[in-house]
Motif scaffolding. Structure first.
Motif, PDB file in Angstrom:
ATOM      1  N   GLY A 125     -10.533 -15.899  -7.130  1.00 48.05           N
ATOM      2  CA  GLY A 125     -10.430 -15.682  -8.575  1.00 48.05           C
ATOM      3  C   GLY A 125     -11.269 -14.550  -9.125  1.00 48.05           C
ATOM      4  O   GLY A 125     -11.262 -14.310 -10.326  1.00 48.05           O
ATOM      5  N   ARG A 126     -11.983 -13.846  -8.247  1.00 48.46           N
ATOM      6  CA  ARG A 126     -12.784 -12.708  -8.724  1.00 48.46           C
ATOM      7  C   ARG A 126     -12.262 -11.420  -8.127  1.00 48.46           C
ATOM      8  O   ARG A 126     -11.669 -11.431  -7.036  1.00 48.46           O
ATOM      9  N   LEU A 127     -12.563 -10.324  -8.822  1.00 50.39           N
ATOM     10  CA  LEU A 127     -12.195  -9.014  -8.306  1.00 50.39           C
ATOM     11  C   LEU A 127     -13.172  -8.661  -7.180  1.00 50.39           C
ATOM     12  O   LEU A 127     -14.366  -8.509  -7.419  1.00 50.39           O
ATOM     13  N   ALA A 128     -12.648  -8.538  -5.958  1.00 47.80           N
ATOM     14  CA  ALA A 128     -13.535  -8.307  -4.823  1.00 47.80           C
ATOM     15  C   ALA A 128     -13.516  -6.859  -4.360  1.00 47.80           C
ATOM     16  O   ALA A 128     -14.413  -6.418  -3.629  1.00 47.80           O
ATOM     17  N   TRP A 129     -12.484  -6.122  -4.717  1.00 50.43           N
ATOM     18  CA  TRP A 129     -12.349  -4.739  -4.250  1.00 50.43           C
ATOM     19  C   TRP A 129     -11.393  -4.026  -5.190  1.00 50.43           C
ATOM     20  O   TRP A 129     -10.415  -4.604  -5.654  1.00 50.43           O
ATOM     21  N   ALA A 130     -11.636  -2.744  -5.447  1.00 51.71           N
ATOM     22  CA  ALA A 130     -10.702  -1.923  -6.234  1.00 51.71           C
ATOM     23  C   ALA A 130     -10.776  -0.500  -5.740  1.00 51.71           C
ATOM     24  O   ALA A 130     -11.865  -0.006  -5.408  1.00 51.71           O
ATOM     25  N   GLY A 131      -9.649   0.168  -5.633  1.00 51.25           N
ATOM     26  CA  GLY A 131      -9.653   1.557  -5.174  1.00 51.25           C
ATOM     27  C   GLY A 131      -8.248   2.027  -4.871  1.00 51.25           C
ATOM     28  O   GLY A 131      -7.267   1.438  -5.334  1.00 51.25           O
ATOM     29  N   THR A 132      -8.155   3.074  -4.075  1.00 51.92           N
ATOM     30  CA  THR A 132      -6.831   3.611  -3.727  1.00 51.92           C
ATOM     31  C   THR A 132      -6.323   2.946  -2.446  1.00 51.92           C
ATOM     32  O   THR A 132      -7.115   2.414  -1.659  1.00 51.92           O
ATOM     33  N   PRO A 133      -5.011   3.019  -2.190  1.00 56.03           N
ATOM     34  CA  PRO A 133      -4.479   2.473  -0.937  1.00 56.03           C
ATOM     35  C   PRO A 133      -5.148   3.112   0.288  1.00 56.03           C
ATOM     36  O   PRO A 133      -5.454   2.421   1.262  1.00 56.03           O
ATOM     37  N   LYS A 134      -5.398   4.411   0.222  1.00 61.58           N
ATOM     38  CA  LYS A 134      -6.004   5.081   1.378  1.00 61.58           C
ATOM     39  C   LYS A 134      -7.419   4.564   1.618  1.00 61.58           C
ATOM     40  O   LYS A 134      -7.807   4.293   2.759  1.00 61.58           O
ATOM     41  N   ALA A 135      -8.177   4.382   0.533  1.00 61.31           N
ATOM     42  CA  ALA A 135      -9.552   3.896   0.679  1.00 61.31           C
ATOM     43  C   ALA A 135      -9.560   2.496   1.294  1.00 61.31           C
ATOM     44  O   ALA A 135     -10.427   2.181   2.118  1.00 61.31           O
ATOM     45  N   LEU A 136      -8.580   1.666   0.927  1.00 58.83           N
ATOM     46  CA  LEU A 136      -8.536   0.320   1.509  1.00 58.83           C
ATOM     47  C   LEU A 136      -8.135   0.391   2.984  1.00 58.83           C
ATOM     48  O   LEU A 136      -8.728  -0.277   3.829  1.00 58.83           O
ATOM     49  N   LEU A 172       0.831  -1.214   0.000  1.00 58.93           N
ATOM     50  CA  LEU A 172       0.000   0.000   0.000  1.00 58.93           C
ATOM     51  C   LEU A 172       0.862   1.259   0.000  1.00 58.93           C
ATOM     52  O   LEU A 172       0.497   2.267  -0.603  1.00 58.93           O
ATOM     53  N   ASP A 173       2.015   1.198   0.670  1.00 60.66           N
ATOM     54  CA  ASP A 173       2.922   2.353   0.668  1.00 60.66           C
ATOM     55  C   ASP A 173       3.462   2.612  -0.737  1.00 60.66           C
ATOM     56  O   ASP A 173       3.736   3.741  -1.113  1.00 60.66           O
ATOM     57  N   PHE A 174       3.625   1.540  -1.502  1.00 58.85           N
ATOM     58  CA  PHE A 174       4.230   1.636  -2.824  1.00 58.85           C
ATOM     59  C   PHE A 174       3.221   2.059  -3.903  1.00 58.85           C
ATOM     60  O   PHE A 174       3.528   2.846  -4.794  1.00 58.85           O
ATOM     61  N   ALA A 175       2.002   1.529  -3.791  1.00 62.87           N
ATOM     62  CA  ALA A 175       1.053   1.607  -4.911  1.00 62.87           C
ATOM     63  C   ALA A 175       0.258   2.900  -4.940  1.00 62.87           C
ATOM     64  O   ALA A 175       0.157   3.613  -3.943  1.00 62.87           O
ATOM     65  N   ASP A 176      -0.321   3.186  -6.110  1.00 62.36           N
ATOM     66  CA  ASP A 176      -1.320   4.259  -6.174  1.00 62.36           C
ATOM     67  C   ASP A 176      -2.707   3.717  -6.511  1.00 62.36           C
ATOM     68  O   ASP A 176      -3.685   4.450  -6.437  1.00 62.36           O
ATOM     69  N   HIS A 177      -2.794   2.432  -6.886  1.00 61.22           N
ATOM     70  CA  HIS A 177      -4.084   1.769  -7.104  1.00 61.22           C
ATOM     71  C   HIS A 177      -3.995   0.382  -6.461  1.00 61.22           C
ATOM     72  O   HIS A 177      -2.896  -0.178  -6.382  1.00 61.22           O
ATOM     73  N   VAL A 178      -5.134  -0.169  -6.055  1.00 63.67           N
ATOM     74  CA  VAL A 178      -5.150  -1.497  -5.431  1.00 63.67           C
ATOM     75  C   VAL A 178      -6.313  -2.308  -5.991  1.00 63.67           C
ATOM     76  O   VAL A 178      -7.409  -1.769  -6.183  1.00 63.67           O
ATOM     77  N   ILE A 179      -6.065  -3.610  -6.233  1.00 63.54           N
ATOM     78  CA  ILE A 179      -7.188  -4.528  -6.428  1.00 63.54           C
ATOM     79  C   ILE A 179      -7.011  -5.688  -5.449  1.00 63.54           C
ATOM     80  O   ILE A 179      -5.886  -6.030  -5.062  1.00 63.54           O
ATOM     81  N   VAL A 180      -8.124  -6.256  -5.019  1.00 66.50           N
ATOM     82  CA  VAL A 180      -8.074  -7.420  -4.132  1.00 66.50           C
ATOM     83  C   VAL A 180      -8.829  -8.557  -4.812  1.00 66.50           C
ATOM     84  O   VAL A 180      -9.960  -8.367  -5.278  1.00 66.50           O
TER      85      VAL A 180
END
Ligand SMILES: Nc1ncnc2c1ncn2[C@@H]1O[C@H](COP(=O)(O)OP(=O)(O)OP(=O)(O)O)[C@@H](O)[C@H]1O
Ligand SMILES: [Mg+2]
Length: 238
Positions: free
Chosen positions: A210-221, A198-206
């Motif tokens: 096998g499915r996309l469960a979450w997408a957003g910014t590190p801060k939002a997560l 999270l410190d490194f990234a500017d976008h995150v997916i979880v």
């Protein structure tokens, strides 16, 4: 090659008859840094391997910049700018560090090795050591450096920190941050060390099964403790 965007649409893939990824869509802007998170066995490695053309794809499309690489074999994807550093560190045990790096030059002049040595000065110190004489951290540096020498425009890193001491993790993350600062690469980082990612990234997916469960910014997560506990199984980030 300059950084290029990566676009993944409705991607489903697996191994033989086993479907692991199911309808995954996301995009990463040119030069951005995406953290790919998820608990063990949720499909992170399968996603990167699918991007690299190493699994069976059932459905969906993959675009690197303007190029639709969906039907291309792995070597052609590498030619289009995809660099893949797999989870199992890929080091030739009976070659020296320098000989391992030669493999990554792909026709570039030997002087390009300095790029690898500048990024990881330890590799220069160890350049005459054999691959099987390296620590886990040094193997990760070598595996990464060899891919970087191919000047990828999209770089896939699969759990580079796995099994490494905290001080080495810091060294690697600092090197990745330097690399990201150049803006020359779009970087996807799979990690179990969530805070580092999270410190490194500017976008995150979880990913979850096998499915996309979450997408957003590190801060939002970080702010969504419910998602963090439910999807990553950790009780709070610090
Ligand atoms: N070669 C393979 N053949 C069949 N099934 C596989 C293969 N590799 C992985 N799988 C299965 O695919 C699923 C996803 O595995 P994957 O390695 O992508 O997870 P991961 O999120 O990378 O896990 P980890 O965090 O432990 O590395 C798991 O159920 C796993 O058992
Ligand atoms: Mg994995």
């Amino acid at each position: 090659m300059p950084a290029t965007p990566l676009e993944v649409e409705n991607l489903s893939a697996g191994y033989g008859p086993t479907r692991v990824l199911d309808g995954v869509s996301f995009s990463v802007p040119a030069g951005a840094r995406l953290a790919v998170l998820g608990r063990n066995g949720m499909g992170k490695t399968t996603l990167l391997a699918t991007l690299a053309g190493q699994t069976k794809r059932y459905d969906g499309t993959i675009r690197i910049g303007a190029a639709d690489v969906t039907g291309m074999p792995s070597a052609a994807r590498a030619h289009k700018g995809l660099g893949y550093v797999p989870q199992a560190r890929c080091v030739f045990p009976t070659l020296t560090v320098e000989e391992n790096l030669f493999v990554g030059l792909k026709g570039r002049a030997k002087s390009a090795l300095d790029e690898a040595y500048d990024m990881f000065p330890r590799l220069k110190e160890r350049r005459r050591n054999l691959g099987n004489q390296l620590s886990g951290g040094e193997q990760q540096m070598l595996s990464t450096a060899r891919t970087i020498l191919g000047r990828p425009s999209v770089l896939l890193l699969d759990e580079p920190l796995e099994g490494l001491a905290p001080v080495i993790c810091e060294e690697l993350m600092a090197a990745f941050a330097e690399l990201a600062k150049t803006g020359d690469m779009t970087i996807l980082l799979v990690e179990q060390r969530i805070q580092s990612a999270l410190d490194f990234a500017d976008h995150v997916i979880v990913l979850e099964r096998g499915r996309l469960a979450w997408a957003g910014t590190p801060k939002a997560l970080s702010d969504d403790q419910d998602a963090v506990e439910r999807l990553l199984g950790v009780g709070g980030l610090h």
